[in-house]
Design a protein around this motif. Structure first.
Motif, PDB file in Angstrom:
ATOM      1  N   ALA A   1       7.960 -24.569 -44.649  1.00 50.55           N
ATOM      2  CA  ALA A   1       8.338 -23.157 -44.392  1.00 50.55           C
ATOM      3  C   ALA A   1       8.587 -22.751 -45.715  1.00 50.55           C
ATOM      4  O   ALA A   1       8.660 -23.281 -46.682  1.00 50.55           O
ATOM      5  CB  ALA A   1       9.727 -23.096 -43.582  1.00 50.55           C
TER       6      ALA A   1
ATOM      7  N   ARG B   1       6.160 -16.929 -37.547  1.00 49.69           N
ATOM      8  CA  ARG B   1       5.289 -17.879 -37.835  1.00 49.69           C
ATOM      9  C   ARG B   1       3.900 -17.257 -38.633  1.00 49.69           C
ATOM     10  O   ARG B   1       3.645 -16.140 -37.908  1.00 49.69           O
ATOM     11  CB  ARG B   1       4.802 -18.572 -36.619  1.00 49.69           C
ATOM     12  CG  ARG B   1       5.768 -19.162 -36.040  1.00 49.69           C
ATOM     13  CD  ARG B   1       5.684 -19.796 -34.386  1.00 49.69           C
ATOM     14  NE  ARG B   1       4.514 -20.334 -34.390  1.00 49.69           N
ATOM     15  CZ  ARG B   1       4.350 -21.811 -34.411  1.00 49.69           C
ATOM     16  NH1 ARG B   1       5.366 -22.481 -34.975  1.00 49.69           N
ATOM     17  NH2 ARG B   1       3.026 -22.674 -34.381  1.00 49.69           N
TER      18      ARG B   1
ATOM     19  N   ASN C   1       9.813 -29.402 -43.856  1.00 54.66           N
ATOM     20  CA  ASN C   1       9.860 -28.409 -42.849  1.00 54.66           C
ATOM     21  C   ASN C   1       8.680 -27.280 -42.643  1.00 54.66           C
ATOM     22  O   ASN C   1       8.536 -26.527 -41.636  1.00 54.66           O
ATOM     23  CB  ASN C   1      11.134 -27.540 -42.558  1.00 54.66           C
ATOM     24  CG  ASN C   1      12.349 -28.300 -42.286  1.00 54.66           C
ATOM     25  OD1 ASN C   1      12.403 -29.215 -41.313  1.00 54.66           O
ATOM     26  ND2 ASN C   1      13.392 -28.298 -43.025  1.00 54.66           N
TER      27      ASN C   1
ATOM     28  N   SER D   1      12.958 -16.881 -43.130  1.00 53.11           N
ATOM     29  CA  SER D   1      12.359 -18.060 -43.200  1.00 53.11           C
ATOM     30  C   SER D   1      10.910 -17.832 -42.350  1.00 53.11           C
ATOM     31  O   SER D   1      10.899 -17.732 -41.269  1.00 53.11           O
ATOM     32  CB  SER D   1      13.186 -19.033 -42.710  1.00 53.11           C
ATOM     33  OG  SER D   1      12.302 -20.332 -42.785  1.00 53.11           O
ATOM     34  N   TYR D   2       9.804 -18.191 -43.105  1.00 55.13           N
ATOM     35  CA  TYR D   2       8.367 -18.025 -42.578  1.00 55.13           C
ATOM     36  C   TYR D   2       7.899 -19.675 -42.210  1.00 55.13           C
ATOM     37  O   TYR D   2       7.987 -20.385 -43.077  1.00 55.13           O
ATOM     38  CB  TYR D   2       7.382 -17.388 -43.341  1.00 55.13           C
ATOM     39  CG  TYR D   2       7.350 -16.023 -43.212  1.00 55.13           C
ATOM     40  CD1 TYR D   2       7.220 -15.574 -42.012  1.00 55.13           C
ATOM     41  CD2 TYR D   2       7.853 -15.239 -44.400  1.00 55.13           C
ATOM     42  CE1 TYR D   2       7.056 -13.905 -42.103  1.00 55.13           C
ATOM     43  CE2 TYR D   2       7.834 -13.816 -44.206  1.00 55.13           C
ATOM     44  CZ  TYR D   2       7.526 -13.381 -43.247  1.00 55.13           C
ATOM     45  OH  TYR D   2       7.510 -11.674 -43.068  1.00 55.13           O
ATOM     46  N   ALA D   3       7.522 -20.171 -41.168  1.00 49.71           N
ATOM     47  CA  ALA D   3       6.856 -21.250 -40.710  1.00 49.71           C
ATOM     48  C   ALA D   3       5.398 -20.984 -41.191  1.00 49.71           C
ATOM     49  O   ALA D   3       4.847 -20.158 -40.619  1.00 49.71           O
ATOM     50  CB  ALA D   3       7.115 -21.502 -39.165  1.00 49.71           C
TER      51      ALA D   3
END
Length: 362
Positions: free
Chosen positions: A279, A334, A277, A291-293
């Protein structure tokens, strides 16, 4: 410049072929199993070493993998060494950002995308650790089943620790100089584990987790809490804790698409990369708190923090370098890289491991 290479090794090819053909790995729903299980090119002081393309091995390993064609293309590319080892600026000091992948390790001065040095001749360099005691760089060379240790900004091999019967993929060092090595699998088709060494390099014990299938990464904090991240037999990423580096693992983090690199941040929370993913997930114990994209990242692998723990470094096979992101504990959103360290990297020099010296610890 003085040309040197990593110490040569001759891994047991028969063992590697046996692993490749085992049902254990053919059924694995994984990406990064290329780490330990592709043919080994023996290091040589005479120059670059050729390696056969990885596509045949990968197709066998990824039979049941639920992956995008982009990810498969990245992992199917051949890996070729770039040349002899060198230190461009021998007197350089400060904080160095390291990246390792397959046959080479490279490093940069923090904040400057100018290649300072390269160590070539590894068989299959993967995860990288750094000692909080003296800043030494530890490289998991899974093709040689060993850990190679170098001084910062140096190509001189100062230690070589064998990891017998294992395919090591990551390494972490605690404040006492003890070393923890994550193994993808063993050479008898057994599941991943963690080999524990004391500061002299003597093997003390092996940590086994009943849930582990393919080991991916290891981290340790200043309280001797060891974190082992792996993919379980259901194809899910998981991270379990070993208090004081002992026991059989306490189930901690679940629901990770595909476990990659892991590290503790300054708040004693841990970050694990979800490779599928793209992330960076932060956990407070068993709770996902952020959670960081990672924008622009197709296949992120290992992770490290700088001494202030405000920058997250990610070795990335898509950008073929080390991407640096601003990081806030338990943050979400993000992230776009503030800088990508990729100077001097050729088309077949994707990075899988990263570390920051003099210290990447919490």
């Amino acid at each position: 410049m003085t040309a040197t290479t990593a110490s040569s090794c001759v891994p047991p090819i028969d063992d590697r072929n046996a692993i490749m053909s085992s049902p254990l790995l053919r059924a694995a729903n994984v990406v990064g199993l290329t780490l330990a299980l592709v043919g080994c090119a023996v290091a040589s002081s005479l120059g670059p070493v050729a390696q056969a393309p990885r596509s045949t091995a990968l197709s066998e390993l990824l039979v049941n993998a639920q992956l995008s064609s982009t990810a498969l293309d990245i992992w199917n590319e051949p890996s070729q060494p770039s040349g002899l080892s060198f230190v461009r600026f021998p007197n350089a000091t400060g904080t160095f950002v390291y990246g390792c992948g397959f046959h080479v390790c490279v490093w940069y001065a923090r904040g400057h995308n100018t290649l300072l040095g390269e160590i070539s001749g590894f068989s299959d360099a993967q995860g990288v650790g750094v000692s909080p005691v003296n800043g030494d760089i530890y490289v998991a060379d899974d093709g040689c089943s060993d850990i190679k240790v170098y001084k910062p900004n140096s190509t001189v091999l100062v230690h070589r620790y064998l990891d017998p019967g294992q395919f090591p993929v990551d390494v972490a060092v605690d404040r006492a100089g003890n070393m923890f090595v994550a193994n993808a699998v063993d050479k008898n088709s057994g599941p991943g584990s963690v080999t524990v060494y004391d500061s002299s390099g003597t093997i003390l014990r092996t940590l086994h987790d009943p849930n582990a299938f393919v080991g991916r990464s290891v981290a340790v904090d200043e309280h001797n809490l060891v974190l082992f991240c792996f993919n379980n037999r259901s194809g899910e990423g998981e991270c379990d804790e070993f208090p004081h580096g002992r026991g059989h693992g306490v189930p901690t983090a679940h629901g990770i698409g595909f476990a990659g690199g892991s590290a503790f941040d300054s708040a004693e929370h841990f970050v694990v990369i979800d490779e599928v993913n793209a992330a960076a997930d932060t956990f407070a114990g068993s709770t996902l708190c952020g959670s960081y994209a990672l924008v622009g990242s197709n296949v992120p692998v290992m992770v490290a923090f700088d001494p202030s723990n405000r920058i997250l470094y990610n070795a990335n096979t898509a950008v073929r370098g080390i991407a640096a992101y601003s990081y806030a504990d338990c943050g979400s959103g993000r992230l776009r890289p503030a800088i990508v360290y990729d100077d001097g990297l050729g088309p077949h020099m994707s990075m899988t491991g990263t570390a920051v010296t003099p210290s990447a610890g919490p």
